[in-house]
Structure formats: structure tokens, C-alpha cells
Design a protein around this motif. Structure first.
Motif, PDB file in Angstrom:
ATOM      1  N   THR A 115       0.836  -1.199   0.000  1.00 57.85           N
ATOM      2  CA  THR A 115       0.000   0.000   0.000  1.00 57.85           C
ATOM      3  C   THR A 115       0.872   1.250   0.000  1.00 57.85           C
ATOM      4  OG1 THR A 115      -1.611  -1.253   1.303  1.00 57.85           O
ATOM      5  CG2 THR A 115      -1.965   1.104   1.137  1.00 57.85           C
ATOM      6  N   VAL A 116       1.974   1.211   0.712  1.00 58.86           N
ATOM      7  CA  VAL A 116       2.906   2.346   0.727  1.00 58.86           C
ATOM      8  C   VAL A 116       3.416   2.618  -0.684  1.00 58.86           C
ATOM      9  CG1 VAL A 116       5.169   3.131   1.552  1.00 58.86           C
ATOM     10  CG2 VAL A 116       3.568   2.052   3.136  1.00 58.86           C
ATOM     11  N   ALA A 117       3.620   1.567  -1.458  1.00 62.88           N
ATOM     12  CA  ALA A 117       4.100   1.742  -2.835  1.00 62.88           C
ATOM     13  C   ALA A 117       3.118   2.585  -3.649  1.00 62.88           C
ATOM     14  CB  ALA A 117       4.318   0.385  -3.491  1.00 62.88           C
ATOM     15  N   GLU A 154      -8.976   2.877  -9.198  1.00 61.63           N
ATOM     16  CA  GLU A 154      -8.687   1.652  -8.441  1.00 61.63           C
ATOM     17  C   GLU A 154      -8.485   1.919  -6.945  1.00 61.63           C
ATOM     18  OE1 GLU A 154      -5.173   0.161 -10.264  1.00 61.63           O
ATOM     19  OE2 GLU A 154      -6.181  -0.344 -12.153  1.00 61.63           O
ATOM     20  N   PHE A 155      -8.403   3.183  -6.585  1.00 58.29           N
ATOM     21  CA  PHE A 155      -8.013   3.544  -5.221  1.00 58.29           C
ATOM     22  C   PHE A 155      -8.894   2.900  -4.142  1.00 58.29           C
ATOM     23  CE2 PHE A 155      -7.070   6.752  -1.836  1.00 58.29           C
ATOM     24  CZ  PHE A 155      -5.723   6.464  -1.748  1.00 58.29           C
ATOM     25  N   PRO A 156     -10.226   2.948  -4.251  1.00 66.05           N
ATOM     26  CA  PRO A 156     -11.038   2.301  -3.198  1.00 66.05           C
ATOM     27  C   PRO A 156     -10.754   0.805  -3.074  1.00 66.05           C
ATOM     28  CG  PRO A 156     -12.388   3.788  -4.489  1.00 66.05           C
ATOM     29  CD  PRO A 156     -11.064   3.689  -5.198  1.00 66.05           C
ATOM     30  N   ALA A 157     -10.593   0.122  -4.194  1.00 68.44           N
ATOM     31  CA  ALA A 157     -10.316  -1.315  -4.141  1.00 68.44           C
ATOM     32  C   ALA A 157      -8.932  -1.591  -3.567  1.00 68.44           C
ATOM     33  CB  ALA A 157     -10.436  -1.919  -5.538  1.00 68.44           C
ATOM     34  N   ARG A 160      -9.252  -0.880   0.300  1.00 68.28           N
ATOM     35  CA  ARG A 160     -10.232  -1.626   1.102  1.00 68.28           C
ATOM     36  C   ARG A 160      -9.589  -2.599   2.087  1.00 68.28           C
ATOM     37  NH1 ARG A 160     -13.397  -3.158  -2.789  1.00 68.28           N
ATOM     38  NH2 ARG A 160     -14.517  -1.206  -2.723  1.00 68.28           N
ATOM     39  N   PRO A 161      -8.647  -3.453   1.671  1.00 66.41           N
ATOM     40  CA  PRO A 161      -8.053  -4.381   2.652  1.00 66.41           C
ATOM     41  C   PRO A 161      -7.303  -3.664   3.776  1.00 66.41           C
ATOM     42  CG  PRO A 161      -7.472  -5.022   0.406  1.00 66.41           C
ATOM     43  CD  PRO A 161      -8.140  -3.689   0.320  1.00 66.41           C
ATOM     44  N   ALA A 162      -6.615  -2.605   3.433  1.00 66.57           N
ATOM     45  CA  ALA A 162      -5.815  -1.894   4.449  1.00 66.57           C
ATOM     46  C   ALA A 162      -6.697  -1.096   5.397  1.00 66.57           C
ATOM     47  CB  ALA A 162      -4.810  -0.968   3.770  1.00 66.57           C
ATOM     48  N   MET A 163      -7.901  -0.730   4.961  1.00 68.90           N
ATOM     49  CA  MET A 163      -8.765   0.113   5.781  1.00 68.90           C
ATOM     50  C   MET A 163      -9.811  -0.688   6.558  1.00 68.90           C
ATOM     51  SD  MET A 163      -7.565   3.113   5.413  1.00 68.90           S
ATOM     52  CE  MET A 163      -8.820   4.212   6.041  1.00 68.90           C
ATOM     53  N   LEU A 168      -7.061  -4.459  10.938  1.00 65.16           N
ATOM     54  CA  LEU A 168      -6.018  -3.505  11.328  1.00 65.16           C
ATOM     55  C   LEU A 168      -4.977  -4.161  12.225  1.00 65.16           C
ATOM     56  CD1 LEU A 168      -8.023  -0.240  12.001  1.00 65.16           C
ATOM     57  CD2 LEU A 168      -6.640  -0.815  10.034  1.00 65.16           C
ATOM     58  N   THR A 169      -3.766  -4.086  11.767  1.00 66.13           N
ATOM     59  CA  THR A 169      -2.618  -4.521  12.567  1.00 66.13           C
ATOM     60  C   THR A 169      -1.492  -3.560  12.234  1.00 66.13           C
ATOM     61  OG1 THR A 169      -1.859  -6.008  10.831  1.00 66.13           O
ATOM     62  CG2 THR A 169      -3.257  -6.955  12.549  1.00 66.13           C
TER      63      THR A 169
END
Length: 171
Positions: A115-117, A154-157, A160-163, A168-169
Motif C-alpha cells: 500500500t505504501v508503494a 482503483e483507489f477504493p479497491a 479496502r483491505p488496508a482500511m 487492522l494490525t
């Protein structure tokens, strides 16, 4: 001859000390057992409270992490909208873009590497566009804008996993 009452009285005097000691020891054992039982019950309750506090602290940590992630998410979304012109009404200023770019730098602390990428690419392309002194209609600028539009779609998709609050970890 010794009278029977005196005889029993003498025997009682002889055994009174040991009997009192045994009785006192029995009372002490009983009191200690009761106190120990109460301490055990109290320690079980304390363990349950500690577990509940741990769960609350973990939920608060997840909530705080979500807040940080959401701030970074909205900063990236604002930058994307400003650069590709989706939200021209918002009138975002250069100062706000700079603040949002600084917010994106915090992503390394709150998101996994993949996600940082994405955030790094947004930041790099935003900086390239802002400091590109060439013609805004050049093919290179157009390609950068197309890539930003693609990321925006594509941003929401991607996020989604990270949010997801349940996922959350710390990364």
C-alpha cells in the motif's frame, strides 16, 4: 482419695493448654483457608478485568491506527482529485497539496509495503506534475495524468483491505 470433680478438674488443667493450642490452630487453618479462597476469587476477577482492559486497549489501538490511516487515505484522495481535476469545485490550494504530500510521507508508519508503494507513486507523480515546467499538454504529462486517473479509479479497491477495521494490525 481424690474426689471425682477434682480429678476431672486436674485432667482439664493438664490438657487445657494443648487443647487450646489445637483449637487455635484449627481456627487459624479455617481463617487462612477462607482468606485464601477469597484471594483466589479476587485474583480471578482481577485477571478478567486485566483481559477486558487488554481488549479495550487493543480496540483503541486499532481505532487510532484507523484514524491515522484514514487521514492518509483522504490526503491521497484529495491529491488525486486535485491533480486529475475530478473535484474542481474544491479549490485546493498549493499549500493544501503540500500538506497532503507531507501526510502521505507518514504512510510508511501505518500501512503495509504494498500500500505504501501506491502512496509513493501518487507522491512521485504529483511532484513530477507540479514541477514539470514543460508544456502541460505534453505526452509525458498526459501519461502521468492517465496513470493518476487509473490509480484514482482503483483507489477504493486498493485501500479496502488496508482500511478494514477488523484487519487492522501494525505493519
Amino acid at each position: 482419695m481424690v474426689e471425682p470433680t477434682t480429678y476431672w478438674f486436674e485432667i482439664a488443667k493438664v490438657f487445657a493448654g494443648p487443647v487450646a493450642t489445637v483449637f487455635a490452630a484449627a481456627v487459624a487453618v479455617f481463617v487462612t483457608w477462607r482468606i485464601g479462597r477469597q484471594q483466589l476469587q479476587l485474583s480471578r476477577q482481577q485477571a478478567e478485568v486485566a483481559r477486558a482492559q487488554r481488549d479495550i486497549a487493543f480496540d483503541k489501538l486499532k481505532h487510532d491506527l484507523f484514524e491515522h490511516r484514514y487521514a492518509i487515505y483522504t490526503a491521497a484522495e484529495t491529491i488525486l482529485k486535485a491533480l486529475i481535476g475530478v473535484d474542481r469545485v474544491c479549490g485546493i490550494t498549493e499549500i493544501q497539496v503540500d500538506a497532503n504530500l507531507r501526510t502521505l510521507q507518514e504512510a510508511v508508519f501505518f500501512f503495509p509495503d504494498e500500500t505504501v508503494a501506491v502512496f509513493e507513486e501518487i507522491k512521485k507523480r504529483a511532484i513530477d506534475l507540479r514541477f514539470d515546467t514543460r508544456n502541460r499538454d505534453s505526452e509525458e504529462v498526459a501519461a502521468t495524468l492517465r496513470r493518476l486517473e487509473e490509480i484514482y479509479r482503483e483507489f477504493p479497491a486498493i485501500m479496502r483491505p488496508a482500511m478494514a477495521f477488523s484487519q487492522l494490525t501494525s505493519s
